[in-house]
Design an enzyme around this catalytic site. Structure first.
Site, PDB file in Angstrom:
ATOM      1  N   LYS B  77     -35.837  -8.015  -7.994  1.00  0.00           N
ATOM      2  CA  LYS B  77     -35.877  -7.082  -7.250  1.00  0.00           C
ATOM      3  C   LYS B  77     -35.149  -5.798  -6.931  1.00  0.00           C
ATOM      4  CE  LYS B  77     -39.114  -6.364  -3.783  1.00  0.00           C
ATOM      5  NZ  LYS B  77     -39.787  -7.013  -2.360  1.00  0.00           N
ATOM      6  N   SER B 152     -44.523  -7.042  -2.105  1.00  0.00           N
ATOM      7  CA  SER B 152     -44.022  -5.597  -3.224  1.00  0.00           C
ATOM      8  C   SER B 152     -43.325  -6.084  -4.327  1.00  0.00           C
ATOM      9  CB  SER B 152     -43.418  -4.807  -1.621  1.00  0.00           C
ATOM     10  OG  SER B 152     -41.658  -5.899  -1.858  1.00  0.00           O
ATOM     11  N   SER B 176     -44.299 -10.513   0.585  1.00  0.00           N
ATOM     12  CA  SER B 176     -44.415 -10.055  -0.284  1.00  0.00           C
ATOM     13  C   SER B 176     -43.708 -10.769  -1.005  1.00  0.00           C
ATOM     14  CB  SER B 176     -42.737  -8.672   0.001  1.00  0.00           C
ATOM     15  OG  SER B 176     -43.651  -7.396   0.484  1.00  0.00           O
TER      16      SER B 176
END
Ligand SMILES: [Zn+2]
Lengths: 487, 489
Positions: B77, B152, B176
């Site tokens: 990420k 997210s 997330s």
């Protein structure tokens, strides 16, 4: 003329830079004067994603100062973030301590000029990280040097217990001595290791009524001189202002002032104390610090005899003057050296004279401390004992001390080499006196005859003896023999 | 080859049966074909990946030892700092930021000889539940490209689901990892707070953030945990080995827990979509067959979790994001009049709406006069939720509930209704507040063939147990084997 009296009220905030090798929350070196931004890493630069790790040494140093100031040391303390935007603060928050400082409720005793001491209350002491420095040397923009960012700072806040500029200075000086004695700060004013912010106001009695003037805080003072003078200036200014305007303290009329060292005036910086909202909240990246009794004990064991205690002990136990005791305790290295020489059996007063009149003078010239002169406490103890035993004269001991520093040789060897050993052997000296008396019958006659020539003739005879012994005769012994022979 | 799990691929590479270079090339071939549609990555690093893959192949050929993830292509990420490529957090303010160091989790991947293929898209600074808040790119759900991948960690989830990598790292502050895993039909694990180092993870809500894996199988999640879990002296909040030793999560993975009790909170879960509830009940039936006992537990404060979360997370965020000011790095406004404008304009220009909203919320919550009513109150709620969990775990080994109230929603459906968006995290937030680990595993599909996730939570540092419970289900079902059909496939 109305009857006006006033009392000065001063509280002090002091920032002390701790002399840890590395910074408060990263492993960068704490160094003064390095090239800008050369002592930085992602952590102290506040890069995205970095996390602080507490420097245990800094924490222990801070607790040690807390103990020396007789503070209560809570077993649980935590870190908080203090938010404000400024270019020298890369994270735009400072890691500090808000509601649970690591030390609270102590006092510091300061020596008063009138003799004796006075206890000044310590409200709290807490650790925080220093900010960097903004440089305004370039043209249309500023530059930031972040070498200082993250340096461990101990903030100490006193009660408003000081009543004059001299007391404020005494507190600052005493604190400097303490942190140096504890070895937790170099407390070098030139390097900004100590910074002061006094809060000053007056209680004025006028025609029987009492008034308090608005508090003024003077920011960022970094010398004892500026500290004392700014307080004294502020006292006069506030008195004048009160007499002129009648302005008294009320909510929100505290002002912030700066000190102009050239003009020796304080200058208004912020009219009203803005309700600055630092939005403190617990620092989630650090765990609270929980002291154990063992850990606290381990820190406590590093407490030494504090300078003022030591100074007072020298006066009482060794009958030194307060001034001399103050000189010996100004630096830990001097006091420790003195203690060791005395422990080696030398007479304290004699040692004090040797160190204050000769040792410290040489050290000063060389720009070092007394323990770095290359002479040992045993050597100086030996020298002191030689003076004591009249083996060398007081005046010779100065030259011996100097040559000891130059050559590293022992005092006995040097006394021989320099022919400074006093002849105190009464038998030998008596033979020389007899010889001199026989060679100078005229002078003998003048002495024994009394009258105005007597004193001068006696001096002449003494001089002759000293000459024959090449200055090594103990003048006191010679004088005694002369008295006996010429009576 | 892309049908293999990360563990199967790793075993194949280590045995010399499969070439890492081939596997990596295959991944980049898929990226070439599908990434233009999916948009999972903010950046890829093909040259570095191929070089590392070739190096792993070479070392295996010459009989040298290699790490436990040798040659396996993975994604990271984009809120984890890497010395390669940019680390943007999907924000314009860091669009050109190149970190001078690697996050600890990234270092551990590299030390395990993983092949990092790229940095995955996300909601800006991890603030969001749909990846629509990315300031740089839109990621779509591989199961239905008109829908969001969740967030997210939407890029990480979409990349795993679309086989654009074999596993990925995400971060989870309020769901997330778990929610996008659920939306994309993959496994997502949020470890216990303190289990994985946060050093190098760009902070959003520091007391809630935790890095964890997104993977195709529970076994792959366990494999990833073996690599990233453990104490890190650079993170003071990472738990030391003495307090909570890390175990080999693969070792006992296939041993079922017996007997064990599952805690459920029926009235809380009742808020979820009918099809989600149905899938959950079916999952419970399977666990019952495996010998589990279902027991109702009372968790009275879960209803306050979202409120507490949006105070605590935003308060921390308002402080964490203060450093993006245009002074030291990142976007700086052109021609500011003074230094205050450097701050205000740089931030106004480069932060997205949701980030600004949360900074303002958090600033307000910490302001003097409001601190006690908001921040302090939220901390109290957090403690009550923690107690709820401790009390519940007295009665059961794990708690199960939905991951999200719905399956993946339409792109644009909730962007103008932040409160509705915040509710997507209603089931996941409590685990972050309490610090307990939670996993999302595929447990069904709705009538549109969109994946549904089952959430399992255990006490802190019981990831081994959590993974074993999840694995019991995975061995009985094929949901994790379902794959999205991609256009042009
Ligand atoms: Zn540093």
């Amino acid at each position: 003329m109305t009857n006006v009296q006033y009392k000065v009220i001063v509280g002090l905030e002091i920032h002390v830079q701790l002399c840890t090798k590395s910074k408060m929350f990263c492993s960068c070196a704490v160094e003064f004067g390095a090239a800008p931004n050369s002592r930085v890493c992602p952590v102290c630069l506040g890069m995205p994603g970095v996390l602080p790790v507490m420097n245990r040494q800094a924490f222990e140093y801070a607790v040690l100062v807390g103990l020396a100031l007789d503070c209560r040391i809570p077993m649980f303390t935590k870190w908080d973030r203090k938010s404000y935007y400024y270019p020298d603060l890369p994270k735009n928050y400072q890691i500090s301590q808000y509601d649970l400082p690591l030390a609270a409720n102590g006092f510091l005793e300061i020596p008063l000029e009138s003799g004796g001491g006075k206890k000044i209350g310590i409200i709290r002491a807490h650790l925080e990280e220093d900010a960097g420095k903004n440089l305004h040397t370039a043209g249309n923009f500023s530059q930031v040097d972040l070498n200082r960012t993250g340096t461990p700072l101990l903030e100490i806040v006193t009660e408003p217990d000081m009543n004059s500029g001299a007391e404020v200075r005494a507190l600052a000086t005493e604190l400097q001595r303490i942190v140096r004695f504890l070895g937790v700060s170099e407390a070098d004013m030139q390097k900004g290791h100590m910074r002061f912010e006094p809060n000053i106001n007056l209680i004025i009695t006028k025609d029987g009524a009492e008034y308090r003037t608005p508090i003024a805080e003077i920011k960022n003072l970094n010398s004892f001189r500026a500290l004392e003078r700014s307080v004294n200036y502020e006292v006069r200014r506030q008195l004048d202002e009160f007499l002129e305007t009648g302005q008294v303290m009320e909510m929100g009329n505290k002002t912030t002032r700066g000190w102009d060292d050239e003009q020796e005036v304080s200058v208004l910086q912020r009219e009203k104390e803005e309700a600055h909202d630092y939005r403190y909240f617990p620092e989630p990246d650090l765990v609270p610090v929980e002291l154990t009794p063992e850990w606290l004990q381990q820190i406590r064991s590093r407490l030494c005899e504090l300078p003022l205690q030591k100074q007072m002990r020298y006066v009482e136990q060794y009958k030194l003057s307060d001034y001399d005791a103050g000189v010996l305790t100004a630096e830990l290295s001097t006091a420790e050296f003195f203690d060791e020489v005395v422990r080696d059996g030398a007479e304290p007063k004699r040692v004090c004279n040797l160190l204050t009149q000769t040792g410290l003078k040489i050290a000063n010239e060389k720009g070092c401390t007394i323990n770095n002169l290359g002479v040992t406490p045993e050597g100086i103890a030996h020298l002191a004992r030689m003076v004591e035993a009249d083996t060398v004269s007081s005046s010779s001991s100065v030259s011996i001390f100097e040559v000891m520093v130059e050559t590293g040789k022992g005092p006995e060897v040097l006394a021989e080499e320099l022919n400074l050993i006093q002849k105190s052997d009464a038998g030998e000296l008596e033979r020389i006196v007899d010889q001199v008396l026989a060679e100078n019958p005229g002078a003998v006659e003048d002495v024994t005859g009394g009258g105005k020539k007597s004193k001068k003739a006696r001096g002449f005879l003494l001089g002759q003896v000293m000459q024959k012994t090449r200055g090594q005769a103990n003048p006191k012994v010679v004088s005694d023999i002369l008295d006996k022979k010429l009576d | 080859m892309e049908q293999l799990s990360a563990k199967e691929l790793r075993d194949g590479i280590a045995a010399g049966r499969i070439s890492s270079l081939e596997a990596t090339r295959a991944v980049f071939e898929r990226i070439r074909r599908f990434e233009p549609t999916i948009g999972a990555y903010l950046s890829t690093c093909q040259d570095m990946a191929l070089e590392r893959a070739a190096d792993v192949d070479g070392r295996i050929a010459s009989g040298k030892t290699v790490g436990p993830l040798a040659g396996v292509p993975v994604a990271v990420k984009d809120n984890m700092c890497t010395t390669f490529g940019a680390t943007t957090c999907a924000s314009k303010i860091l669009a050109n930021f190149h970190a001078p160091y690697n996050a600890t989790a990234v270092e551990r991947l590299l030390a395990a000889d993983a092949v990092i293929v790229g940095k995955a898209n996300m909601d800006e600074f991890a603030m969001g539940s749909s990846t629509e808040n990315s300031g740089l790119k839109q990621t779509v759900n591989p199961w239905d490209t008109t829908r969001v991948p969740g967030g997210s960690s939407g890029g990480s989830a979409a990349a795993v689901a679309a086989r654009l990598c074999f596993a990925a790292l995400g971060s989870d502050t309020g769901g997330s990892i778990r929610q996008p895993a659920s939306f994309c039909g993959v496994v997502g694990l949020k470890p216990t707070y303190g289990r994985v180092s946060r050093y190098g993870l760009v902070a959003y809500g520091s007391s809630l953030d935790q890095i964890g894996p997104l993977a195709r199988t529970v076994e792959d999640a366990a494999l990833m945990m073996n690599i990233i879990a453990g104490h890190d002296p650079a993170d003071s909040t990472s738990v030391d080995e003495a307090t909570a030793p890390v175990c080999d999560y693969l070792q006992k993975l296939d041993e079922p827990i017996k007997p064990f009790r599952i805690g459920v909170v029926p009235q809380f879960a009742a808020g979820a979509d009918e099809q989600v509830q149905k899938a959950l009940s079916e999952a419970m039936e399977i666990y019952k067959k495996l010998g589990a006992e279902i027991t109702e537990v009372e968790m009275r404060h879960l209803d306050y979790a979202i409120a507490a979360y949006y105070v605590i997370a935003t308060a921390e965020a308002s402080s964490n994001l203060a450093r993006y000011d245009g002074v030291h790095y990142g976007h700086r406004t052109a021609n500011p009049n003074d230094y205050v404008e450097v701050y205000s304009k740089s931030r106004a220009e480069a932060f997205g709406q949701e980030v600004k909203r949360r900074i303002m919320l958090g600033t307000y919550a910490l302001s003097s006069g409001y601190y006690d009513a908001y921040y302090l109150k939220a901390l109290k709620v957090r403690n009550l939720i923690r107690s709820d969990f401790s009390a519940a775990f007295e009665k059961c080994d794990c708690i199960m509930m939905p991951v999200a109230p719905t399956t993946a929603f339409k792109i644009g459906e909730k962007v103008n209704d932040p409160l509705q968006m915040y509710l997507s995290d209603i089931y996941t937030i409590a685990a972050n507040l309490a610090g307990v680990p939670g996993i999302s595993i595929p447990c069904g599909s709705d009538d549109r063939d969109l994946p549904i996730g089952l959430q399992i939570m255990t006490p802190t540092f019981a990831e081994d147990k959590l993974l074993r419970i999840a694995r019991m289900y995975e061995k009985e079902t094929d949901w994790h084997k379902k794959e999205p059909r991609l256009a042009n496939d």
